[in-house]
Design a protein around this motif. Structure first.
Motif, PDB file in Angstrom:
ATOM      1  N   PHE A 173       6.608   8.153  12.550  1.00  0.00           N
ATOM      2  CA  PHE A 173       5.713   7.346  11.822  1.00  0.00           C
ATOM      3  C   PHE A 173       6.490   7.413  10.135  1.00  0.00           C
ATOM      4  O   PHE A 173       6.382   6.720   9.605  1.00  0.00           O
ATOM      5  CB  PHE A 173       4.371   7.877  11.626  1.00  0.00           C
ATOM      6  N   ASN A 174       6.940   8.688   9.904  1.00  0.00           N
ATOM      7  CA  ASN A 174       7.558   9.015   8.862  1.00  0.00           C
ATOM      8  C   ASN A 174       9.056   7.839   8.634  1.00  0.00           C
ATOM      9  O   ASN A 174       8.915   7.622   7.466  1.00  0.00           O
ATOM     10  CB  ASN A 174       7.890  10.653   8.376  1.00  0.00           C
ATOM     11  N   HIS A 175       9.589   8.217   9.669  1.00  0.00           N
ATOM     12  CA  HIS A 175      10.744   7.459   9.671  1.00  0.00           C
ATOM     13  C   HIS A 175      10.533   5.709   9.483  1.00  0.00           C
ATOM     14  O   HIS A 175      11.384   5.278   8.815  1.00  0.00           O
ATOM     15  CB  HIS A 175      11.780   7.750  10.916  1.00  0.00           C
ATOM     16  N   ARG A 176       9.655   5.471  10.192  1.00  0.00           N
ATOM     17  CA  ARG A 176       9.238   3.938  10.202  1.00  0.00           C
ATOM     18  C   ARG A 176       8.770   3.458   8.872  1.00  0.00           C
ATOM     19  O   ARG A 176       9.065   2.416   8.470  1.00  0.00           O
ATOM     20  CB  ARG A 176       8.186   3.677  11.073  1.00  0.00           C
ATOM     21  N   ASN A 177       8.257   4.197   8.197  1.00  0.00           N
ATOM     22  CA  ASN A 177       7.812   4.172   6.709  1.00  0.00           C
ATOM     23  C   ASN A 177       8.599   4.466   5.588  1.00  0.00           C
ATOM     24  O   ASN A 177       8.385   4.295   4.535  1.00  0.00           O
ATOM     25  CB  ASN A 177       6.422   4.544   6.465  1.00  0.00           C
ATOM     26  N   GLY A 178       9.666   5.072   5.850  1.00  0.00           N
ATOM     27  CA  GLY A 178      11.033   5.340   5.079  1.00  0.00           C
ATOM     28  C   GLY A 178      10.844   6.524   4.187  1.00  0.00           C
ATOM     29  O   GLY A 178      10.909   6.735   3.131  1.00  0.00           O
ATOM     30  N   ILE A 179       9.871   7.469   4.974  1.00  0.00           N
ATOM     31  CA  ILE A 179       9.520   8.686   4.132  1.00  0.00           C
ATOM     32  C   ILE A 179      10.395   9.697   4.789  1.00  0.00           C
ATOM     33  O   ILE A 179      10.784  10.055   5.831  1.00  0.00           O
ATOM     34  CB  ILE A 179       7.908   8.992   4.714  1.00  0.00           C
TER      35      ILE A 179
ATOM     36  N   GLY B 230       0.791  -1.206  -0.067  1.00  0.00           N
ATOM     37  CA  GLY B 230      -0.115  -0.100   0.058  1.00  0.00           C
ATOM     38  C   GLY B 230       0.789   1.287  -0.182  1.00  0.00           C
ATOM     39  O   GLY B 230       1.875   1.277   0.242  1.00  0.00           O
ATOM     40  N   VAL B 231       0.197   2.262  -0.328  1.00  0.00           N
ATOM     41  CA  VAL B 231       1.048   3.626  -0.385  1.00  0.00           C
ATOM     42  C   VAL B 231       0.664   4.290   0.954  1.00  0.00           C
ATOM     43  O   VAL B 231      -0.515   4.413   1.485  1.00  0.00           O
ATOM     44  CB  VAL B 231       0.450   4.605  -1.436  1.00  0.00           C
ATOM     45  N   VAL B 232       1.747   4.855   1.637  1.00  0.00           N
ATOM     46  CA  VAL B 232       1.534   5.846   2.752  1.00  0.00           C
ATOM     47  C   VAL B 232       1.943   7.088   2.481  1.00  0.00           C
ATOM     48  O   VAL B 232       3.138   7.222   2.260  1.00  0.00           O
ATOM     49  CB  VAL B 232       2.598   5.037   3.782  1.00  0.00           C
ATOM     50  N   THR B 233       1.103   8.106   2.949  1.00  0.00           N
ATOM     51  CA  THR B 233       1.795   9.244   2.789  1.00  0.00           C
ATOM     52  C   THR B 233       2.338   9.867   4.052  1.00  0.00           C
ATOM     53  O   THR B 233       2.070   9.405   5.311  1.00  0.00           O
ATOM     54  CB  THR B 233       0.277  10.463   2.425  1.00  0.00           C
ATOM     55  N   ALA B 234       2.976  10.976   3.982  1.00  0.00           N
ATOM     56  CA  ALA B 234       3.992  11.506   4.980  1.00  0.00           C
ATOM     57  C   ALA B 234       2.887  12.134   6.028  1.00  0.00           C
ATOM     58  O   ALA B 234       1.928  12.580   5.805  1.00  0.00           O
ATOM     59  CB  ALA B 234       4.792  12.501   4.345  1.00  0.00           C
ATOM     60  N   LYS B 235       3.239  12.134   7.254  1.00  0.00           N
ATOM     61  CA  LYS B 235       2.253  12.687   8.420  1.00  0.00           C
ATOM     62  C   LYS B 235       3.137  14.056   8.615  1.00  0.00           C
ATOM     63  O   LYS B 235       4.262  14.096   8.910  1.00  0.00           O
ATOM     64  CB  LYS B 235       2.415  11.831   9.624  1.00  0.00           C
TER      65      LYS B 235
END
Length: 134
Positions: free
Chosen positions: A125-131, A49-54
């Motif tokens: 959250f951003n770091h965990r998802n590689g953003i 899935g696609v995750v957007t930055a918080k």
């Protein structure tokens, strides 16, 4: 539920010009009704899935507007729900003069802590998802 294939599966693609893989590599097949992309060496890969930055700024703003909302936005569900539940007795207590003297400092401390934790939660959250956010 009956076990029949709902989506047609394509066989792995053989790429004759690709170099041989080094060592054994696990092959992950998509199960269920997920579309399949074929990666290098013909091994199917499940689509993620696609995750957007918080945004930490939005998390702080939501925490300022409603205690715990920024934490919910940042993915800290348990903390957000706890802060929202704590907010209701503080609001009821603040309806009296003596309660306002007690409730306002407690709310202020919780609001500042909630804002800091929401901003940090958005960054995590951003770091965990590689953003990578500038």
């Amino acid at each position: 539920m009956c076990g029949t294939v709902q989506w047609p599966q394509q066989p792995p693609v053989f790429i004759p010009h690709a170099p041989p893989a080094t060592g054994p590599q696990p092959v992950q097949y998509a199960t269920g009704p997920q579309p399949v992309q074929y990666g290098g060496y013909g091994a199917p890969m499940p689509i993620r899935g696609v995750v957007t930055a918080k945004s930490p700024g939005i998390a702080v703003l939501l925490s300022f507007l409603w205690l715990g909302a920024g934490n919910l936005y940042a993915g800290q569900t348990a903390l957000g729900i706890i802060l929202i539940i704590v907010n209701f007795p503080l609001a009821i207590l603040a309806m009296t003069v003596l309660g306002l003297i007690i409730a306002f400092p407690v709310w202020l401390i919780l609001a500042v802590l909630g804002m800091v934790m929401a901003a940090q939660g958005a960054k995590d959250f951003n770091h965990r998802n590689g953003i990578m956010v500038r």
